[in-house]
Scaffold this active site. Structure first.
Site, short mmCIF file in Angstrom:
data_model
loop_
_atom_site.label_atom_id
_atom_site.label_comp_id
_atom_site.label_asym_id
_atom_site.label_seq_id
_atom_site.Cartn_x
_atom_site.Cartn_y
_atom_site.Cartn_z
N ARG A 197 -2.56 -6.67 -5.43
CA ARG A 197 -3.06 -5.82 -6.27
C ARG A 197 -2.20 -4.59 -6.64
O ARG A 197 -1.57 -4.00 -5.73
CB ARG A 197 -4.44 -5.17 -5.75
CG ARG A 197 -5.47 -6.39 -5.29
CD ARG A 197 -5.96 -7.08 -6.64
NE ARG A 197 -6.65 -6.29 -7.65
CZ ARG A 197 -7.33 -6.72 -8.58
NH1 ARG A 197 -7.45 -8.11 -8.80
NH2 ARG A 197 -7.96 -5.77 -9.50
N VAL A 198 -2.06 -4.33 -7.81
CA VAL A 198 -1.32 -2.96 -8.16
C VAL A 198 -1.89 -1.85 -7.58
O VAL A 198 -1.13 -1.03 -7.11
CB VAL A 198 -0.89 -3.18 -9.71
CG1 VAL A 198 0.00 -3.93 -10.04
CG2 VAL A 198 -2.09 -2.96 -10.56
N ASP A 199 -2.99 -1.90 -7.39
CA ASP A 199 -3.68 -0.71 -6.59
C ASP A 199 -3.14 -0.68 -5.17
O ASP A 199 -3.27 0.36 -4.49
CB ASP A 199 -5.17 -0.45 -6.82
CG ASP A 199 -5.81 -1.70 -6.91
OD1 ASP A 199 -5.32 -2.79 -6.58
OD2 ASP A 199 -6.77 -1.91 -7.54
N ASP A 200 -2.59 -1.88 -4.83
CA ASP A 200 -2.06 -1.65 -3.28
C ASP A 200 -0.70 -1.50 -3.35
O ASP A 200 0.13 -1.77 -2.24
CB ASP A 200 -2.38 -3.38 -2.58
CG ASP A 200 -3.85 -3.12 -2.37
OD1 ASP A 200 -4.45 -4.06 -2.10
OD2 ASP A 200 -4.40 -2.18 -1.99
#
Ligand code: WTA
Length: 785
Positions: free
Chosen positions: A653-656
């Protein structure tokens, strides 16, 4: 031997992905290569005479040191039947709980180093390819090209294989994915009248499959099992459907299902579909709070549950959770009239079940009284089939809504091709129907193909860690679809649990849910493919089980990027190429499409039949979350790298994504590096605030059983990451973790890890859905060790 320029294998030259520039794409057919060419391809490779005179071993790659080793085995001449293969095998000697030693190979490869993963290719065996539905890249390209150039024709041809009461309108697909041009809208087969339950069950019976087993059910306890043929399934579905109609459930009404993996779960899904009701399954591991939140959102006519379930040795009292949720809903003015409760006698007696007269009904008391036939409620292709709540970036879960026709066609087709499905297969997906994987690939996809499906109620480590392979042998499972996390956790327990079983029936493996690091990929191949070892020892046979690393999402309904086993060589850890009709694009922060080898945000251009149509009751959130970040595209929320050969590597995930000193590092990349360390069983990485670098890397590391924590090991782990990715990616902190906080479906709850990493211990939030909530306290206790 090995230095002669003879033909030993094949690889693809300039395999440019069609989706990345159809028309102008260069594509060259597979070419045969010689050992010399292989060696040129492979950095710093060398050849050896081996204890097997018929092999030449070519070692590849730089870096390494300690760690597990790999050799490319080039099978060459010497009268071998399989002389045209190029295979990779690994030594598992230094690997935790591996499939067992391969002593000869170990002896030969000792001292060699790891290869760069990108250049690694694993080829389908000739036997597999020969029988595969898509046997070559050419065939794939031909089909893919048509699916992009003529999606209407491509999908209409496939859709025609299903039953439609009435054909769809003129237009197969009508869509707007560009927020600048108006509201987002996706429609497939609009005007077409059908029913997915009819297509899953009745249609198969009419085709002569009435006596075929549809469901093999394996209970929690050994020896507790059951089967349903397609005809029996139909009867049960009809009885429940009649009951639901009787209590007033109508087309379009929601029904919440909160059941464990009993046969009644797929039965309930199909019964809802049969009468046009919209099911919303809540994974039976969610807390009362989460359940009530979902009930309040979709206001169901009924809740279907059971009194309790055994998970391994533990009893979980589901009805109590439902009671608490319904009480909470009532307080908020939402009442549910009927709570249909399956009496799961193996877990709890009726007498001990708390009961609310008038609302609660025992399944067994009413359902068998209903007729075993039930009229179909014919629905429009665009009528809703189900709602499935999934987490987003905010606290409020998103009700992902899928409709009937497109989802039906898409799940059936993806199932068929990604697993190379044949009517003789016995298929087992370990996912729970409470997640999208269970919707699309326990129930709908397989049943639409008339498959025999294994449904397992219990836990993979009960009564011991060999349970999965016991089930594989018992039902002669041929296709096994699971999550990497399950494999990793079982492997920690030791190979005796695996090697005790034959696993010979397996022919295709699938993985989903997280990037599978190359080492786990190979372990999966070895562990699950006894023939691979046999081949090694006896010089016959092949690595018979290709692995389909399927990338997709709750939102996509079905596989989006996935290998088609038999069609092209795999690179362990890569989901490879897009499924038919899917046009993945990688964009930069500004939304500019990147060409060729690149890294960025993964988006999808144009719709595909299985796409979700809205977020229930919140179309605006649908548009904002998925279509506004990069106008003109569906934004997946994932990062992706495309290598020079067009293979896709999901980076998480780009949030990761962590930004360390301006370097973007996927947590998955660091984890993959850590896990390649022979003493690391599992790792989870999160970002923490860092004074100088902006963000620092914080790694939770689970060691192989029996390995003690030590300063030296900490250093060696950091060194492994430095070596594999670069100094900038070295973890700032290694936090010893006896286990990781996971949901029961095996997802690591990073939210909790982030809070522990940043010592925000008062903000840990709800930990009730964890498989083992006690792990959180253990992690906190170890924070400063
Ligand atoms: C991740 C599960 C890497 C990804 C079907 C995606 C994967 C999210 C893979 C969706 C894969 C799923 N390789 N990552 N093969 N499959 N993911 O909605 O980050 O539960 O966005 O659907 O899982 O999770 P979901």
């Amino acid at each position: 031997m090995g230095s002669n320029p003879r033909v030993v294998g094949w690889y693809y030259n300039n395999f440019c992905l069609p989706g990345l520039g159809l028309g102008g794409a260069t594509y060259k057919a597979p070419v045969l290569v010689s050992t010399n060419q292989v060696k040129q391809q492979k950095h710093s490779s060398s050849s050896f005479a081996t204890p097997f005179s018929s092999f030449s071993l070519s070692f590849s790659g730089a870096g390494g040191g300690a760690g597990f080793r790999r050799a490319v085995v080039v099978m060459a001449s010497s009268g071998l039947k399989t002389s045209n293969y190029l295979r990779h095998v690994e030594s598992l000697k230094s690997f935790p709980s591996g499939a067992g030693n391969i002593p000869q190979l170990n002896a030969v490869i000792l001292g060699e180093a790891l290869a760069s993963e990108e250049t690694d290719r694993v080829y389908p065996s000739e036997d597999f390819t020969r029988q595969a539905l898509v046997p070559s890249p050419e065939k794939y390209l031909e089909m893919y090209k048509r699916s992009i150039e003529d999606p209407a024709g491509f999908w209409a041809d496939i859709a025609s294989q299903f039953y439609w009461k009435q054909k769809w309108d003129q237009e197969v697909c009508s869509e707007n994915l560009d927020i600048r041009k108006g509201n987002i809208k996706i429609e497939w087969f609009k005007g077409g009248i059908t029913n997915i339950c009819y297509n899953c069950v009745d249609r198969n019976i009419e085709a002569g499959l009435g006596d075929k087993i549809a469901i093999y059910w394996e209970g929690n306890e050994l020896g507790v099992d059951g089967t349903l043929t397609y005809s029996q399934l139909l009867h049960q579905v009809c009885q429940l459907a009649n009951y639901l109609k009787d209590i007033g459930v109508k087309k379009g009404d929601a029904v919440i299902i909160y059941l464990p993996m009993l046969m009644e779960l797929p039965i309930a899904m199909l019964a809802c579909a049969r009468i046009g009701a919209v099911h919303s399954i809540v994974f039976a591991g969610f807390s009362a709070e989460s359940l009530s939140q979902r009930i309040m959102d979709c206001k169901p006519k009924a809740v279907i549950t059971c009194n309790a379930v055994m998970r391994g040795p533990k009893v979980i009292q589901l009805k109590d959770i439902v009671d608490a949720a319904l009480a909470d809903c009532a307080k908020n003015g939402i009442s549910v009239d009927v709570c249909l409760t399956y009496d799961n006698q193996s877990a709890m007696t009726r007498e001990n079940t708390k009961w609310q007269e008038g609302r609660d009904i025992w399944w067994q008391d009413v359902i068998p009284k209903y007729p075993t036939t039930c009229e179909i409620e014919w629905v429009d292709a665009e009528d809703p089939l189900f709602l499935l709540y999934t987490s987003g970036s905010t606290g409020k879960p998103k009700g992902v809504l899928h409709t009937t026709g497109g989802y039906m066609v898409y799940t059936a087709t993806t199932f068929k091709y990604a697993f190379d499905y044949k009517p003789s297969d016995v298929y087992w997906c370990t996912a729970d129907c409470g997640w999208i994987t269970g919707h699309s690939y326990v129930t709908y996809g397989p049943l639409l193909n008339g498959a025999a499906v294994v449904v397992f109620e219990g836990a993979p480590n009960y009564p011991d860690s060999g349970r999965c392979w016991d089930i594989v042998d018992k039902y002669k499972v041929t296709i096994f679809y699971t999550a990497p996390t399950l494999v990793r956790s079982l492997m920690r327990e030791g190979d005796q649990y695996v090697t005790r079983y034959s696993r010979k029936s397996l022919r295709v493996l699938g993985s989903v849910g997280e990037p599978i690091n190359p080492s786990a990929w190979r372990l999966l191949a070895l562990l699950f493919s006894p023939l691979m070892q046999e081949w090694f020892y006896n010089v016959v046979g092949d690595a018979r089980c290709p692995i389909s690393d399927t990338w997709w999402q709750t939102e996509t309904g079905g596989f989006m990027i996935t290998p088609l086993p038999g069609a092209w060589p795999q690179k362990p850890g890569s989901a490879t190429f897009p499924f038919f009709g899917v046009q993945p694009v990688i964009v930069d922060e500004k939304g500019v499409e990147l060409e060729g080898e690149c890294s960025g945000y993964l988006c999808v251009k144009s719709s595909w039949p299985g796409a979700f149509r809205t977020l229930y009751g919140d179309h605006e959130r649908y548009e904002t979350t998925y279509f506004k970040p990069f106008a003109g595209y569906y934004f997946t929320g994932d990062g992706c790298r495309r290598d020079k050969d067009g293979y896709h590597w999901l980076t998480g995930r780009v949030d990761d994504v962590i930004n360390v000193s301006g370097h973007r590092i996927g947590t998955a990349e660091v984890e993959s590096a850590l896990v390649s360390h022979p003493q690391c069983a599992e790792a989870a990485v999160v970002g923490i605030e860092h004074e100088v670098k902006g963000q620092g890397i914080y790694a939770f590391v689970t060691l192989v059983d029996g390995v003690p924590y030590s300063k030296e090991l900490r250093k060696s782990l950091i060194l492994t990451v430095r070596k594999q990715i670069g100094a900038f990616a070295a973890p700032d902190k290694i936090h010893w973790a006896p286990g990781l906080p996971k949901t029961r479906s095996g997802k690591i709850m990073r939210r909790i890890l982030r809070k522990i990493a940043s010592r925000q211990l008062d903000e840990l939030g709800d930990t009730s859905t964890l498989a083992d909530p006690g792990i959180v306290d253990q992690l906190i206790a170890l924070a400063d060790s």
